[in-house]
Motif scaffolding. Sequence first.
Motif, PDB file in Angstrom:
ATOM      1  N   GLN A 174      -2.336  89.271  45.228  1.00 30.73           N
ATOM      2  CA  GLN A 174      -3.382  90.016  45.805  1.00 30.73           C
ATOM      3  C   GLN A 174      -3.791  89.103  47.013  1.00 30.73           C
ATOM      4  OE1 GLN A 174      -5.762  89.413  42.125  1.00 30.73           O
ATOM      5  NE2 GLN A 174      -5.541  91.737  41.478  1.00 30.73           N
ATOM      6  N   GLN A 178      -4.075  90.892  50.887  1.00 33.71           N
ATOM      7  CA  GLN A 178      -5.206  90.998  51.756  1.00 33.71           C
ATOM      8  C   GLN A 178      -5.078  90.460  52.803  1.00 33.71           C
ATOM      9  OE1 GLN A 178      -7.992  89.707  48.724  1.00 33.71           O
ATOM     10  NE2 GLN A 178      -8.191  91.576  47.883  1.00 33.71           N
ATOM     11  N   TRP A 242      -1.350  96.997  40.684  1.00 30.64           N
ATOM     12  CA  TRP A 242      -2.528  96.557  41.357  1.00 30.64           C
ATOM     13  C   TRP A 242      -1.981  96.887  42.932  1.00 30.64           C
ATOM     14  CZ3 TRP A 242      -2.928  93.705  46.220  1.00 30.64           C
ATOM     15  CH2 TRP A 242      -4.510  93.552  46.562  1.00 30.64           C
ATOM     16  N   GLU A 245      -3.156 100.516  43.076  1.00 32.37           N
ATOM     17  CA  GLU A 245      -4.809 100.673  43.268  1.00 32.37           C
ATOM     18  C   GLU A 245      -5.006 100.121  44.787  1.00 32.37           C
ATOM     19  OE1 GLU A 245      -6.509  97.984  40.439  1.00 32.37           O
ATOM     20  OE2 GLU A 245      -5.529  99.192  38.846  1.00 32.37           O
ATOM     21  N   PHE A 246      -4.574  99.145  45.207  1.00 30.64           N
ATOM     22  CA  PHE A 246      -4.898  98.662  46.548  1.00 30.64           C
ATOM     23  C   PHE A 246      -4.625  99.743  47.547  1.00 30.64           C
ATOM     24  CE2 PHE A 246      -4.105  95.842  50.738  1.00 30.64           C
ATOM     25  CZ  PHE A 246      -5.435  95.797  50.554  1.00 30.64           C
ATOM     26  N   SER A 247      -3.318 100.469  47.330  1.00 30.63           N
ATOM     27  CA  SER A 247      -2.884 101.405  48.285  1.00 30.63           C
ATOM     28  C   SER A 247      -3.641 102.527  48.451  1.00 30.63           C
ATOM     29  CB  SER A 247      -1.528 101.937  47.908  1.00 30.63           C
ATOM     30  OG  SER A 247      -0.559 100.711  48.037  1.00 30.63           O
ATOM     31  N   ALA A 248      -4.669 102.856  47.290  1.00 24.63           N
ATOM     32  CA  ALA A 248      -5.466 103.896  47.317  1.00 24.63           C
ATOM     33  C   ALA A 248      -6.850 103.666  47.673  1.00 24.63           C
ATOM     34  CB  ALA A 248      -5.644 104.645  45.947  1.00 24.63           C
ATOM     35  N   SER A 249      -7.194 102.340  48.167  1.00 19.33           N
ATOM     36  CA  SER A 249      -8.399 101.741  48.434  1.00 19.33           C
ATOM     37  C   SER A 249      -8.680 102.374  49.696  1.00 19.33           C
ATOM     38  CB  SER A 249      -8.462 100.260  48.454  1.00 19.33           C
ATOM     39  OG  SER A 249      -7.651  99.637  49.508  1.00 19.33           O
ATOM     40  N   GLU A 250     -10.166 102.337  50.059  1.00 15.97           N
ATOM     41  CA  GLU A 250     -10.612 102.836  51.213  1.00 15.97           C
ATOM     42  C   GLU A 250     -10.289 101.887  52.268  1.00 15.97           C
ATOM     43  OE1 GLU A 250     -15.156 103.303  53.191  1.00 15.97           O
ATOM     44  OE2 GLU A 250     -14.992 103.262  51.396  1.00 15.97           O
ATOM     45  N   ARG A 251     -10.205 100.740  52.245  1.00 19.17           N
ATOM     46  CA  ARG A 251      -9.867  99.583  53.075  1.00 19.17           C
ATOM     47  C   ARG A 251      -8.225  99.930  53.663  1.00 19.17           C
ATOM     48  NH1 ARG A 251      -8.861  92.986  52.441  1.00 19.17           N
ATOM     49  NH2 ARG A 251      -8.464  92.662  54.738  1.00 19.17           N
ATOM     50  N   TRP A 252      -7.376  99.960  52.642  1.00 20.16           N
ATOM     51  CA  TRP A 252      -5.956 100.129  53.215  1.00 20.16           C
ATOM     52  C   TRP A 252      -5.801 101.654  53.765  1.00 20.16           C
ATOM     53  CZ3 TRP A 252      -2.143  97.841  54.478  1.00 20.16           C
ATOM     54  CH2 TRP A 252      -0.948  98.371  54.866  1.00 20.16           C
ATOM     55  N   GLN A 253      -6.517 102.660  53.016  1.00 21.77           N
ATOM     56  CA  GLN A 253      -6.304 104.010  53.821  1.00 21.77           C
ATOM     57  C   GLN A 253      -7.029 104.060  55.278  1.00 21.77           C
ATOM     58  OE1 GLN A 253      -4.857 106.869  52.593  1.00 21.77           O
ATOM     59  NE2 GLN A 253      -4.091 105.250  51.189  1.00 21.77           N
TER      60      GLN A 253
END
Length: 369
Positions: A174, A178, A242, A245-253
């Motif tokens: 993780q 990041q 995970w 999940e991270f791939s769908a996050s606002e930060r990654w998008q």
Amino acid sequence: MSKLQDLSAAGTAVWLDFVDRKFLASGGLKKLADEDGLTGVTSNPTIFEKAMGHGDAYDESLARFDRDNPDKPTIDRYEAQAVEDIRAAADILRPVYDRLDARDGYVSLEVRPTIADDTDATIAEAQKLWRAVDKPNLMIKIPGTDAGAPAISATIAAGINVNVTLLFSLAAYQKVAQAYATGLEERVRQGQPIDKIASVASFFVSRIDGKIDKKIDALGTDEAKALRGAVAIANAKAAYAWFQEFSASERWQALVAKGARPQRLLWASTGVKDKAYAKTLYVDSLIGPDTVNTMPPETMDAFRDTGTVAPTLTQDVDGAHHVLAQAERLGLDLGEVTDTLVEEGVMSFAKSFEDLLGAIAKKQPAHAE
């Protein structure tokens, strides 16, 4: 299609965990790319120690370097040979890189393991190796240590592809995922493109079971034995969950909107340590989109013969979390195991690197007539 091509079609790219000058020169790598859909190569100090430290395959090249660069230190002699091999491998895979528009076709070269705990030295060496190889389909391998995370961000921000190595725990993964995002964000802030930047996170597998299984055998209960050969795969599945999940996050998008490409999970250490397990265990069990499996030649041969392709990474994720909970309840202490494995991994690569330099030093001057 071969089973390895089927594996690629299922989303798990096929990489080779091996490099050797004779293998490259004889067309071995090109054959794997042409016939099995291989799209990448990884190297490490242990691989180079076996390739350069034994036999005479590098003597002629060392002699030429010695004549052209008298009195250069051993580290320079090693780097010249490593760069030559990596450049050759990168050229062989360049058609793959071009065909896939920089989504794959990479060759990895590791920074010295002796600087794993030095952020600034890692950044400097990553930049030096990047300039020396001078191929767009190079990845610089940086250990996923505490000091490695900021080095990863800085290296990505500089436009250099990164293979993060020696990841064993979800927490460490993780952190570097990041760090990759942070590097991309800095690059965007600088007004630089990010659509051709690539990274993989090398998550080690079989070494975990090698440690955990010994603890299981020491407990000796049926409950414990039921976890044999299951903890490493469960750990990897948790990491992939995970990743999703991270791939769908606002930060990654927000980064995807700027052209960012995913930092694929790369399954490393996929050769089985226990002969009781199927040779393809750590390939069959970890198949899914946006992943890579880097295999030693013998594991690749085994999968070609007996491997099974199915979307296993997303199967029974609840069961994987149950395995991890059971391991914790039984006191197997996965956290302690993964911490130990990072330390041992750095030490092992450092020893291989020292052995490699020692073997090269003995060849000086190599046929310097």
